[in-house]
Motif scaffolding. Structure first.
Motif, PDB file in Angstrom:
ATOM      1  N   THR A  42      -5.453  28.073 -14.528  1.00 16.42           N
ATOM      2  CA  THR A  42      -6.274  26.979 -14.986  1.00 16.42           C
ATOM      3  C   THR A  42      -7.802  27.352 -14.151  1.00 16.42           C
ATOM      4  N   SER A  43      -7.372  27.501 -13.084  1.00 16.67           N
ATOM      5  CA  SER A  43      -8.694  27.706 -12.141  1.00 16.67           C
ATOM      6  C   SER A  43      -9.553  29.013 -12.510  1.00 16.67           C
ATOM      7  N   GLY A  44      -8.671  29.811 -12.978  1.00 15.31           N
ATOM      8  CA  GLY A  44      -9.057  31.214 -13.571  1.00 15.31           C
ATOM      9  C   GLY A  44     -10.008  30.933 -14.675  1.00 15.31           C
ATOM     10  N   GLN A  45      -9.725  30.233 -15.536  1.00 19.06           N
ATOM     11  CA  GLN A  45     -10.248  29.921 -16.684  1.00 19.06           C
ATOM     12  C   GLN A  45     -11.556  29.371 -16.455  1.00 19.06           C
ATOM     13  N   GLN A  46     -11.659  28.511 -15.239  1.00 13.61           N
ATOM     14  CA  GLN A  46     -12.836  27.780 -15.055  1.00 13.61           C
ATOM     15  C   GLN A  46     -13.770  28.304 -14.217  1.00 13.61           C
ATOM     16  N   ALA A  47     -13.656  29.449 -14.032  1.00 10.90           N
ATOM     17  CA  ALA A  47     -14.564  30.346 -13.184  1.00 10.90           C
ATOM     18  C   ALA A  47     -15.939  30.256 -13.388  1.00 10.90           C
ATOM     19  N   ASN A  48     -16.763  30.114 -12.531  1.00  5.17           N
ATOM     20  CA  ASN A  48     -18.114  29.874 -12.687  1.00  5.17           C
ATOM     21  C   ASN A  48     -18.958  31.395 -12.451  1.00  5.17           C
ATOM     22  N   VAL A  49     -19.907  31.664 -13.501  1.00  7.68           N
ATOM     23  CA  VAL A  49     -20.510  32.723 -13.342  1.00  7.68           C
ATOM     24  C   VAL A  49     -21.815  32.240 -12.353  1.00  7.68           C
ATOM     25  N   ASP A  50     -22.060  33.255 -11.384  1.00  8.85           N
ATOM     26  CA  ASP A  50     -23.215  32.983 -10.560  1.00  8.85           C
ATOM     27  C   ASP A  50     -24.404  32.846 -10.942  1.00  8.85           C
ATOM     28  N   ALA A  51     -25.398  32.425 -10.085  1.00  5.81           N
ATOM     29  CA  ALA A  51     -26.713  32.031 -10.573  1.00  5.81           C
ATOM     30  C   ALA A  51     -27.439  33.445 -10.872  1.00  5.81           C
ATOM     31  N   PRO A  52     -28.309  33.292 -11.833  1.00  5.66           N
ATOM     32  CA  PRO A  52     -29.074  34.632 -12.054  1.00  5.66           C
ATOM     33  C   PRO A  52     -29.645  34.957 -10.953  1.00  5.66           C
TER      34      PRO A  52
END
Length: 92
Positions: A42-52
């Motif tokens: 669940t957490s892995g699927q909700q991973a956030n791509v970091d800022a540009p």
């Protein structure tokens, strides 16, 4: 630092000097994003791509207190699919 004690808020795993353990999951320079996604889907699927301009992905594993998630989280930061640092985060 508080007197003779220090509070660890983050550590870098890229040099191999520091590592951690989360259950059966080692947190070191060999840990991959896929390793985390397998153990924490669940957490892995909700991973956030970091800022540009900041390459990587951050996975937040929220702390649970008395069966309820808290505002705090263990944040795992990955670059090129490999763990680079671990951050113990709590909101202010």
């Amino acid at each position: 630092m508080c007197g003779t004690r220090a509070i660890l808020t983050s550590f870098d795993v890229t040099t191999g000097k520091f590592q951690g353990q989360l259950g059966q999951l080692p947190l070191n320079q060999h840990t991959t994003l896929e390793d985390v996604r397998k153990r924490f889907p669940t957490s892995g699927q909700q991973a956030n791509v970091d800022a540009p301009g900041q390459p990587g992905v951050t996975v937040s594993l929220h702390y649970i207190y008395q069966g309820q998630p808290t505002e705090g989280a263990l944040r795992l930061h990955f670059e090129h699919g490999r763990l680079v640092d671990v951050d113990f985060w709590f909101s202010c």
